[in-house]
Design a protein around this motif. Sequence first.
Motif, PDB file in Angstrom:
ATOM      1  N   MET A  90       0.853  -1.166   0.000  1.00 43.16           N
ATOM      2  CA  MET A  90       0.000   0.000   0.000  1.00 43.16           C
ATOM      3  C   MET A  90       0.904   1.236   0.000  1.00 43.16           C
ATOM      4  SD  MET A  90      -3.402   0.840   0.346  1.00 43.16           S
ATOM      5  CE  MET A  90      -4.222  -0.429   1.266  1.00 43.16           C
ATOM      6  N   PHE A  91       0.588   2.184  -0.868  1.00 44.58           N
ATOM      7  CA  PHE A  91       1.341   3.437  -0.927  1.00 44.58           C
ATOM      8  C   PHE A  91       0.383   4.557  -1.316  1.00 44.58           C
ATOM      9  CE2 PHE A  91       1.589   1.355  -5.026  1.00 44.58           C
ATOM     10  CZ  PHE A  91       1.354   2.366  -5.936  1.00 44.58           C
ATOM     11  N   GLN A  92       0.856   5.782  -1.250  1.00 47.01           N
ATOM     12  CA  GLN A  92       0.063   6.945  -1.624  1.00 47.01           C
ATOM     13  C   GLN A  92       0.308   7.296  -3.089  1.00 47.01           C
ATOM     14  OE1 GLN A  92      -1.921   9.538   0.244  1.00 47.01           O
ATOM     15  NE2 GLN A  92      -2.325   7.646   1.354  1.00 47.01           N
ATOM     16  N   ALA A  93      -0.773   7.483  -3.834  1.00 46.69           N
ATOM     17  CA  ALA A  93      -0.699   7.970  -5.219  1.00 46.69           C
ATOM     18  C   ALA A  93      -1.856   8.944  -5.385  1.00 46.69           C
ATOM     19  CB  ALA A  93      -0.814   6.812  -6.214  1.00 46.69           C
ATOM     20  N   GLY A  94      -1.566  10.141  -5.816  1.00 43.70           N
ATOM     21  CA  GLY A  94      -2.607  11.143  -5.976  1.00 43.70           C
ATOM     22  C   GLY A  94      -3.304  11.474  -4.671  1.00 43.70           C
ATOM     23  N   GLY A  95      -2.634  11.256  -3.542  1.00 45.94           N
ATOM     24  CA  GLY A  95      -3.235  11.510  -2.246  1.00 45.94           C
ATOM     25  C   GLY A  95      -4.151  10.408  -1.755  1.00 45.94           C
ATOM     26  N   ALA A  96      -4.199   9.286  -2.461  1.00 38.83           N
ATOM     27  CA  ALA A  96      -5.080   8.181  -2.083  1.00 38.83           C
ATOM     28  C   ALA A  96      -4.267   6.934  -1.750  1.00 38.83           C
ATOM     29  CB  ALA A  96      -6.037   7.860  -3.227  1.00 38.83           C
ATOM     30  N   ASP A  97      -4.702   6.223  -0.709  1.00 37.33           N
ATOM     31  CA  ASP A  97      -4.109   4.913  -0.441  1.00 37.33           C
ATOM     32  C   ASP A  97      -4.337   4.040  -1.664  1.00 37.33           C
ATOM     33  OD1 ASP A  97      -3.324   5.599   2.107  1.00 37.33           O
ATOM     34  OD2 ASP A  97      -5.086   4.736   3.077  1.00 37.33           O
ATOM     35  N   THR A  98      -3.263   3.415  -2.136  1.00 42.17           N
ATOM     36  CA  THR A  98      -3.338   2.630  -3.370  1.00 42.17           C
ATOM     37  C   THR A  98      -2.750   1.244  -3.137  1.00 42.17           C
ATOM     38  OG1 THR A  98      -3.204   4.627  -4.708  1.00 42.17           O
ATOM     39  CG2 THR A  98      -2.653   2.555  -5.797  1.00 42.17           C
ATOM     40  N   HIS A  99      -3.521   0.231  -3.480  1.00 47.44           N
ATOM     41  CA  HIS A  99      -3.109  -1.157  -3.328  1.00 47.44           C
ATOM     42  C   HIS A  99      -2.744  -1.727  -4.694  1.00 47.44           C
ATOM     43  CE1 HIS A  99      -4.093  -5.527  -3.315  1.00 47.44           C
ATOM     44  NE2 HIS A  99      -3.334  -5.480  -2.245  1.00 47.44           N
ATOM     45  N   THR A 100      -1.636  -2.458  -4.734  1.00 51.61           N
ATOM     46  CA  THR A 100      -1.220  -3.133  -5.967  1.00 51.61           C
ATOM     47  C   THR A 100      -0.866  -4.580  -5.662  1.00 51.61           C
ATOM     48  OG1 THR A 100       1.100  -2.471  -5.699  1.00 51.61           O
ATOM     49  CG2 THR A 100      -0.296  -1.031  -7.029  1.00 51.61           C
ATOM     50  N   VAL A 101      -0.940  -5.385  -6.695  1.00 52.34           N
ATOM     51  CA  VAL A 101      -0.446  -6.759  -6.657  1.00 52.34           C
ATOM     52  C   VAL A 101       0.567  -6.843  -7.786  1.00 52.34           C
ATOM     53  CG1 VAL A 101      -1.029  -9.192  -6.956  1.00 52.34           C
ATOM     54  CG2 VAL A 101      -2.636  -7.657  -5.805  1.00 52.34           C
ATOM     55  N   VAL A 102       1.789  -7.313  -7.476  1.00 50.76           N
ATOM     56  CA  VAL A 102       2.859  -7.386  -8.469  1.00 50.76           C
ATOM     57  C   VAL A 102       3.288  -8.834  -8.628  1.00 50.76           C
ATOM     58  CG1 VAL A 102       5.167  -6.574  -9.087  1.00 50.76           C
ATOM     59  CG2 VAL A 102       3.629  -5.072  -7.803  1.00 50.76           C
ATOM     60  N   ALA A 103       3.422  -9.262  -9.886  1.00 46.00           N
ATOM     61  CA  ALA A 103       3.837 -10.639 -10.161  1.00 46.00           C
ATOM     62  C   ALA A 103       4.677 -10.665 -11.431  1.00 46.00           C
ATOM     63  CB  ALA A 103       2.614 -11.537 -10.331  1.00 46.00           C
ATOM     64  N   GLY A 104       5.486 -11.686 -11.561  1.00 43.55           N
ATOM     65  CA  GLY A 104       6.246 -11.912 -12.787  1.00 43.55           C
ATOM     66  C   GLY A 104       7.485 -11.045 -12.898  1.00 43.55           C
ATOM     67  N   SER A 105       8.192 -11.245 -14.004  1.00 46.30           N
ATOM     68  CA  SER A 105       9.394 -10.466 -14.289  1.00 46.30           C
ATOM     69  C   SER A 105       9.550 -10.371 -15.798  1.00 46.30           C
ATOM     70  CB  SER A 105      10.628 -11.115 -13.658  1.00 46.30           C
ATOM     71  OG  SER A 105      10.818 -12.411 -14.176  1.00 46.30           O
ATOM     72  N   GLY A 106      10.465  -9.559 -16.214  1.00 44.60           N
ATOM     73  CA  GLY A 106      10.644  -9.332 -17.641  1.00 44.60           C
ATOM     74  C   GLY A 106      10.071  -7.982 -18.001  1.00 44.60           C
ATOM     75  N   GLY A 107      10.269  -7.599 -19.215  1.00 47.01           N
ATOM     76  CA  GLY A 107       9.796  -6.269 -19.579  1.00 47.01           C
ATOM     77  C   GLY A 107       9.037  -6.308 -20.869  1.00 47.01           C
ATOM     78  N   PRO A 108       8.285  -5.321 -21.165  1.00 46.59           N
ATOM     79  CA  PRO A 108       8.010  -4.190 -20.288  1.00 46.59           C
ATOM     80  C   PRO A 108       7.037  -4.573 -19.181  1.00 46.59           C
ATOM     81  CG  PRO A 108       6.676  -3.997 -22.251  1.00 46.59           C
ATOM     82  CD  PRO A 108       7.554  -5.211 -22.436  1.00 46.59           C
ATOM     83  N   THR A 109       6.883  -3.685 -18.217  1.00 48.06           N
ATOM     84  CA  THR A 109       5.900  -3.889 -17.168  1.00 48.06           C
ATOM     85  C   THR A 109       4.507  -3.637 -17.740  1.00 48.06           C
ATOM     86  OG1 THR A 109       7.440  -3.241 -15.422  1.00 48.06           O
ATOM     87  CG2 THR A 109       5.099  -3.029 -14.924  1.00 48.06           C
ATOM     88  N   VAL A 110       3.557  -4.498 -17.400  1.00 49.94           N
ATOM     89  CA  VAL A 110       2.164  -4.312 -17.792  1.00 49.94           C
ATOM     90  C   VAL A 110       1.395  -3.873 -16.550  1.00 49.94           C
ATOM     91  CG1 VAL A 110       0.074  -5.402 -18.695  1.00 49.94           C
ATOM     92  CG2 VAL A 110       2.319  -6.066 -19.598  1.00 49.94           C
ATOM     93  N   VAL A 111       0.772  -2.705 -16.627  1.00 58.43           N
ATOM     94  CA  VAL A 111      -0.038  -2.182 -15.524  1.00 58.43           C
ATOM     95  C   VAL A 111      -1.500  -2.399 -15.899  1.00 58.43           C
ATOM     96  CG1 VAL A 111      -0.638  -0.156 -14.149  1.00 58.43           C
ATOM     97  CG2 VAL A 111       1.720  -0.472 -14.949  1.00 58.43           C
ATOM     98  N   VAL A 112      -2.216  -3.170 -15.086  1.00 55.27           N
ATOM     99  CA  VAL A 112      -3.612  -3.494 -15.351  1.00 55.27           C
ATOM    100  C   VAL A 112      -4.491  -2.601 -14.478  1.00 55.27           C
ATOM    101  CG1 VAL A 112      -5.371  -5.304 -15.323  1.00 55.27           C
ATOM    102  CG2 VAL A 112      -2.994  -5.875 -15.907  1.00 55.27           C
ATOM    103  N   VAL A 113      -5.373  -1.831 -15.147  1.00 54.90           N
ATOM    104  CA  VAL A 113      -6.281  -0.914 -14.454  1.00 54.90           C
ATOM    105  C   VAL A 113      -7.708  -1.421 -14.672  1.00 54.90           C
ATOM    106  CG1 VAL A 113      -6.997   1.485 -14.149  1.00 54.90           C
ATOM    107  CG2 VAL A 113      -4.677   0.977 -14.968  1.00 54.90           C
ATOM    108  N   PRO A 114      -8.325  -2.009 -13.637  1.00 53.35           N
ATOM    109  CA  PRO A 114      -9.674  -2.541 -13.799  1.00 53.35           C
ATOM    110  C   PRO A 114     -10.723  -1.444 -13.905  1.00 53.35           C
ATOM    111  CG  PRO A 114      -8.825  -3.012 -11.588  1.00 53.35           C
ATOM    112  CD  PRO A 114      -7.774  -2.248 -12.320  1.00 53.35           C
ATOM    113  N   GLY A 115     -11.893  -1.825 -14.352  1.00 58.62           N
ATOM    114  CA  GLY A 115     -12.986  -0.879 -14.528  1.00 58.62           C
ATOM    115  C   GLY A 115     -13.847  -0.729 -13.289  1.00 58.62           C
TER     116      GLY A 115
END
Length: 165
Positions: A1-26
């Motif tokens: 959990m970290f702050q982004a845009g002033g909001a608590d933000t939760h992420t799940v990170v998995a895998g390795s290699g590039g590029p990084t894929v950021v998944v933003v759900p609806g």
Amino acid sequence: MFQAGGADTHTVVAGSGGPTVVVVPGTNFTAAACLPLATALAARYRTVLVDVPGQPGLSSGERGLAEGRLDWYGAWLSDVITACASGPVIVLGHSFGAAIALSSASPRIDGQILVSPGGLTGLRLTPGVLLPPPGSRFPGHGTAPGCSAPCTAPAAPLGPRWWTG
């Protein structure tokens, strides 16, 4: 959990290699609901799933942060990318997440995948969209509550035909 845009933000990170894929759900979707997708992506790419603030999930549940503005969500996503990736990213946005992806001005975004994009234009509904054609019964109803007459559409259509009974 970290702050982004002033909001608590939760992420799940998995895998390795590039590029990084950021998944933003609806809307009403979470990082947890994207785990099957993340499993497939993580086999080849570093994958970051985010919970969008104001939506279900483990990020801030406060809906008032953005005040309904996509520019806030775009800046929030830029902060997420800065915190989670040091190189180029591909943003995969689903539904409202696609609108967020398009709203981010992060220079690290190297590509975007928009799945069932939503929120790209204002919603405009005419009354005719909400009513069946003249003489048709509303689906699943014989009469309105407190009314002895059958529920039927008005004599003249108010807009495009969309429902058939």
